[in-house]
Motif scaffolding. Structure first.
Motif, short mmCIF file in Angstrom:
data_model
loop_
_atom_site.label_atom_id
_atom_site.label_comp_id
_atom_site.label_asym_id
_atom_site.label_seq_id
_atom_site.Cartn_x
_atom_site.Cartn_y
_atom_site.Cartn_z
N ASN A 1 0.83 -1.20 0.00
CA ASN A 1 0.00 0.00 0.00
C ASN A 1 0.87 1.25 0.00
O ASN A 1 0.62 2.21 -0.74
N LYS B 1 1.15 4.19 -2.89
CA LYS B 1 0.89 5.61 -2.57
C LYS B 1 1.89 6.53 -3.27
O LYS B 1 1.63 7.72 -3.43
N ASP C 1 0.41 8.28 -6.26
CA ASP C 1 -0.80 9.07 -6.08
C ASP C 1 -0.74 10.31 -6.98
O ASP C 1 0.28 11.03 -7.01
N TYR D 1 -0.26 13.75 -5.27
CA TYR D 1 1.12 13.88 -4.79
C TYR D 1 2.07 14.20 -5.94
O TYR D 1 2.88 15.13 -5.86
N SER E 1 -7.68 12.32 -8.14
CA SER E 1 -7.24 11.59 -6.94
C SER E 1 -8.04 10.30 -6.74
O SER E 1 -7.63 9.43 -5.99
N SER F 1 -6.58 6.21 -7.77
CA SER F 1 -5.37 5.98 -6.99
C SER F 1 -5.12 4.47 -6.89
O SER F 1 -6.00 3.71 -6.46
N SER G 1 -3.33 2.98 -4.85
CA SER G 1 -3.35 2.47 -3.47
C SER G 1 -4.78 2.22 -3.01
O SER G 1 -5.01 1.36 -2.18
N THR G 2 -5.75 2.98 -3.52
CA THR G 2 -7.14 2.71 -3.15
C THR G 2 -7.61 1.42 -3.83
O THR G 2 -8.28 0.60 -3.21
#
Lengths: 543, 528
Positions: free
Chosen positions: A275, A279, A282, A285, B277, B280, B282-283
């Motif tokens: 995870n 990120k 992102d 970011y 966003s 993502s 990671s989501t």
């Protein structure tokens, strides 16, 4: 315009963006920079750091055990240019500028190897231009940061390796090994990623490796030999090991909470790690606010310009669809994936300085995107008549986006983040030494802050550097104990107003966080120091 | 081949159903889910909602108005299976399983290869987030089902009125549907190479009609501004613009340039970034919902292993994808479109809507990878979910406050016949848990509230049970009137004047912290 003139123009632009007003932007040396330059000065004068350690490999610095490469590398610059503020930033700005040239060479060679010799030069130039205006590259080149040096050597190293694939002349391989191992020595993140990248290279070009196995084998042995001292350092030097431990992901509080009593410890850790890695990609970011230059949420700047997002999509599309050699695509995408690993395994959610190499590779892809866009405009007949409009729109958007970044960086960053730049301390240090002889004792409060109190960790470095304190005297006079730090008659410790107000002939420099109601000390204020945004940072009280 | 794929599909559906029926007490319901469950009970038994209103079309929830469809769907489940976990969850479980069948059918419309359909079905069937939302009463799985049904029926050239009915039902699920429905129909029309049709015009009229109807009720504008259009009313953006512009002018940059760089146009910048966003990695593959409200706190929308076929799917689409496969991706933009307006709220509901679309991309990747690798990745992704189900402790700990299963003994100890005082800082809306969990709880009858359109309404009293709110104190009643008192462990001493109380029972949360104490005393709310 000749090809050389174009390259030189880009390098001139890159140099301008990285060297212009280097001592004013950022507005003053931050705690890392001031510690580096003063330690470098101390080494040059005495052969020891400010704590009296003889030629240390890792500098105690502000308690974070900085790996000393950048400090040692800046010694000739300090020797040549003196201890001006910009001196410590020069190596970074220089290698940042040279990274543009390395990027050109790398991309040129990459495309050439793909059998697209005709477009290699154009794509190389476009990618170099994109990296020239890359926010993260400019940002890190203008502060003393060893990641910039590391990036230069990694990119150059891969250029040499690709040259070797093209023409199996062993000098290219030796240069490749030297550059990549230099990057490993220069920046800890690259110590981790370069071996992975080299392994990726060897796997992707395995046919070439097999057919030239003798040369490759000697290169690997050579690479291992020159990396051995580094390996020894990493495993045996306690200070460096301490530094590595303190930034590793296991220091993450959130992870600690999740692992606590987790019945599936390994899975929890692995899930968390994945995870964290994801990120790094992102979008907000990368393109929105990842450089953390403002406190205004999405209104900031990412390591990449927002306009690079569509260009990046174009670039991926172009690379995947076009007849580029599969090995080249794999190498480029693989390098990107590896570049973001160091940031993912540290205690911070994202740490852009550890991902700088990844940002450069992403920018290279967006360079491919811009090239493909230009190709479409010039090759699709229907669009030819409108090409100037399209070109104006695209380059207009790039320009506006860049001006926005430049504005945020040169103007808003100073206001919004002056606390993180330790803004008042240069001025305070100069003031202290101006008043030095007028008082028996000087106390400076380490607690300060714009929104909340934080503890300043490098005040002694600011005092030493801006007070032009001789390093030899500093080593003798600087003391640190449980009550705080002291240098000659200057004490760096928490202010206790009710006790300290009874002292005689003392100058107390205290932040409002450590003082009682203003009425109680109003009459004692002789000067006020402000943050860049005009908030009060410190009061100077004469007792 | 046909028979074997049918058999495999049946296995996927049965397995998906079985794991959805496994341990129905988990995940424990959030406040709004408990409210929906209890409302289902009152609607099915008394034709009234939890606030005594007869068959309303707008309901109450913690943060917004709630549109009606999910309440009536949960009522149907409870009517058949009673006031139980099974009763409230089964309609949503079935919708989740039917969505798997629909994605299989849709996949075949896009690319008539059975293996592709099966991969898509399996990815949706074992997607941790879709699995999660099909086990709790909520709007979003209902909307997923209806949107998939629409795509499938449109692709099968279904009757115009059937499509219109689905559009209408979707718009009764959540306000997000009002924003989504038109771009969604546009994308669907183009997907099946149809010209913009009458459906779009009538659907637009439907949206206008429903929005018009909604705007006629009190607090409707506030509801939109606080939930769907938060960017419009967001002061932080305006302050940020002013601040950055002020700094610019003070530094000597021209006022014109400062205004150009920092103007209201930033709303577009912020909205766009906020929208982006939502895409993502990671989501989707890391951590879907750290609060555990719409997904497992430690898993993504899909298992992390599926990121490999996802990337392969993207490459496949770019390289060799056909029009339908590529156009299908545009749904991602259409379904997350409301995100543009909802800064700074991250609405995971919208991400869930995109999961079936992502499943198609993953399925494309799976068919482009060697079969052995695809099978291995699928097996690992199922294992990922199964391990999470087998060890729910971490999940229960992570969702200690959002899904407070530790509240069960407290609500069980409330005596419906006696008088009770409960402090509201044990957990917000504890009374609704009591009403849902306690079989002997009072009926839907509350206290003759006469609320036409309750917006974020909080109930302080149910029958003989009173809630002690923040700032209120207790005192000895003037006449002897013993009550069961439940107070938060941390502050019960501050609330009581007499500190010498003998505690009958202490309660602990899932982290082992003491959260509440129970004692019996003649206490009344202190008059202010």
């Amino acid at each position: 315009m000749s090809k050389i003139a174009i390259i030189l123009s880009i390098l001139l632009l890159a140099g301008f963006l990285r060297f212009w007003n280097l001592d004013n932007y950022p507005i003053q040396l931050n705690h890392d920079e001031v510690s580096q330059i003063y330690d470098a000065y101390s080494i040059l004068q005495t052969g020891k750091d400010i704590y009296g350690n003889h030629l240390p490999l890792a500098f105690l610095s502000t308690g974070d055990y900085k790996v000393g490469h950048y400090i040692y590398l800046s010694l000739p610059f300090v020797y040549l240019f003196g201890i001006e503020e910009s001196t410590i930033r020069i190596p970074s700005a220089f290698f940042g500028t040279m990274t543009i040239f390395a990027t050109f060479l790398f991309v040129y060679q990459l495309v050439k190897l793909s059998g697209q010799k005709k477009s290699a030069w154009k794509i190389g130039i476009i990618c170099a231009l994109i990296v020239t205006i890359l926010p993260s590259e400019i940002f890190y080149s203008r502060k003393s940061f060893e990641n910039v040096l590391g990036c230069f050597f990694v990119i150059l190293g891969f250029y040499f390796l690709l040259r070797f694939v093209e023409k199996a002349a062993k000098e290219w391989l030796i240069l490749g090994v030297l550059c990549s191992s230099s990057a490993m020595y220069l920046y800890t993140s690259h110590t981790l990623t370069v071996p992975m990248m080299v392994l990726l290279f060897l796997v992707i070009f395995r046919k070439h490796v097999i057919s030239n196995w003798r040369i490759y084998l000697s290169a690997v042995i050579f690479w291992i030999i020159i990396s051995l001292p580094l390996l020894w350092l990493m495993t045996q030097n306690q200070d460096i090991r301490f530094r590595a431990r303190t930034v590793f992901i296991t220091r993450d509080v959130m992870l600690g909470r999740q692992l606590e009593n987790s019945p599936t410890w390994t899975k929890t850790f692995f899930d968390y790690l994945i995870n964290r890695y994801l990120k790094q990609f992102d979008i907000v970011y990368l393109f929105g606010n990842g450089l953390n230059l403002t406190n205004q949420g999405y209104m900031g700047v990412g390591p990449l310009l927002l306009i690079q997002f569509p260009l990046l999509l174009f670039g991926v599309f172009y690379l995947v669809r076009n007849k580029f050699e599969r090995r080249i695509k794999l190498l480029l995408f693989g390098l990107i994936l590896i570049s973001f690993i160091p940031s993912a395994i540290t205690f911070e959610v994202v740490s852009p300085h550890r991902s700088e190499l990844g940002f450069i590779f992403l920018s290279i892809i967006s360079g491919f995107g811009l090239y493909s866009f230009l190709q479409i405009i010039y090759q699709v007949k229907k669009l030819i008549q409108l090409r100037y409009i399209f070109l104006s729109i695209v380059f207009g958007l790039i320009l506006v986006n860049f001006i926005y970044f430049w504005h945020i960086y040169t103007v808003n960053y100073s206001y919004e983040k002056s606390q993180y730049l330790h803004y008042p301390f240069a001025e305070i240090s100069r003031y202290i030494f101006m008043e030095f002889d007028n008082f028996d004792q000087i106390i400076i409060d380490p607690l300060y802050g714009q929104a909340a109190p934080v503890r300043a960790v490098a005040i002694h470095y600011y005092l030493g550097y801006y007070g032009k304190y001789s390093p030899l005297d500093f080593q003798k006079e600087y003391r640190r104990d449980n009550n705080g730090e002291s240098l000659n008659k200057i004490s760096i410790r928490k202010v206790n107003w009710y006790a300290d107000s009874n002292l005689k002939n003392t100058l107390v420099i205290a932040s409002p966080w450590s003082l009682p109601k203003r009425e109680e000390y109003q009459s004692k204020i002789i000067k006020t120091f402000y943050f860049y945004d005009h908030q009060v940072a410190y009061y100077v009280l004469k007792i | 081949m046909y028979k074997s794929s049918l058999l495999l599909l049946s296995v996927i559906l049965v397995l998906s159903l079985v794991i959805r029926l496994f341990d129905l007490s988990n995940p424990f319901l959030t406040v709004d889910e408990a409210r929906l469950a209890y409302r289902g009970y009152t609607l099915s038994n008394f034709s009234q909602d939890e606030l005594d209103r007869s068959l309303p079309w707008i309901f109450n929830s913690s943060n917004d108005y709630q549109l009606p469809l999910s309440s009536y769907v949960s009522a149907a489940g409870i009517k058949i299976f009673g006031k139980s976990d099974l009763g409230v969850r089964i309609p949503f479980i079935l919708l989740g399983v039917l969505s798997i069948l629909l994605i299989y059918k849709i996949a075949l419309l896009i690319r008539p290869v059975k293996k592709f359909g099966l991969f898509a079905a399996i990815v949706v069937g074992f997607s941790p987030a879709l699995f999660f939302v099909s086990r709790i009463p909520n709007d979003v799985i209902l909307l997923v089902f209806l949107l998939l049904l629409y795509i499938y029926l449109f692709g099968r050239k279904a009757n115009f009125f059937v499509l219109l009915l689905i559009t209408f039902l979707s718009m009764l699920v959540s306000k997000d549907a009002w924003f989504i429905v038109l771009p969604f129909i546009l994308v669907t029309t183009r997907l099946f190479s149809k010209k913009l049709s009458f459906t779009l015009i009538v659907s637009s009229l439907l949206v206008i009609l429903l929005v018009g109807l909604f705007l006629s009720i009190p607090q409707s504008v506030r509801s939109l501004l606080e939930n769907q259009l938060t960017i419009v009313d967001n002061l932080t953006i305006e302050n940020g613009i002013n601040r950055l512009r002020g700094q610019s002018i003070e530094s000597g940059w021209s006022s014109l340039l400062s205004r150009f760089l920092f103007s209201k146009l930033h709303l577009i910048w912020v909205g766009l970034l906020h929208w982006l966003s939502y895409f993502s990695l990671s989501t989707y593959f890391g951590e879907f919902d750290m609060n555990g409200k719409l997904g497992f706190a430690s898993l993504g929308g899909f298992s992390k292993y599926l990121i490999i076929p996802f990337l392969a799917g993207i490459f496949y689409l770019i390289k060799t994808g056909n029009f339908k496969e590529r156009w299908f991706i545009v749904y991602l933009l259409a379904l997350t479109f409301p995100a543009f307006f909802s800064y700074p709220n991250f609405r995971l509901e919208l991400v869930i809507l995109t999961l079936p679309i992502m499943a198609i991309v993953i399925a494309l990747g799976l068919i482009s990878l060697p079969m052995i690798i695809s099978t291995l990745l699928i097996a690992l992704s199922i294992l990922d979910l199964v391990v999470n189900l087998a060890f729910p402790n971490l999940e229960i700990r992570n969702t200690n406050l959002s899904r407070p299963s530790w509240i069960k003994p407290i609500v069980r100890d409330i005596n419906p016949q006696g008088k009770t005082i409960i402090s509201d800082n044990i957990i917000a809306d504890l009374l609704i848990y009591y009403q849902w969990s306690n079989l002997d709880s009072p009926t839907g009858i509350t206290n003759n509230l006469n609320l036409d359109y309750p917006y974020k309404f909080h109930q302080f009293q149910v029958g003989n049970i009173s809630e002690l709110t923040n700032g209120q104190e207790l005192e000895e009643c003037s006449l002897y009137d013993p009550k069961d008192v439940f107070l938060h462990s941390d502050n019960f001493e501050n609330i009581l004047e007499d500190k010498n109380v003998s505690i009958d029972k202490s309660y602990y949360d899932n982290l082992g912290n003491s959260v509440a104490v129970k004692f019996r005393r003649s206490l009344c709310l202190k008059s202010q």
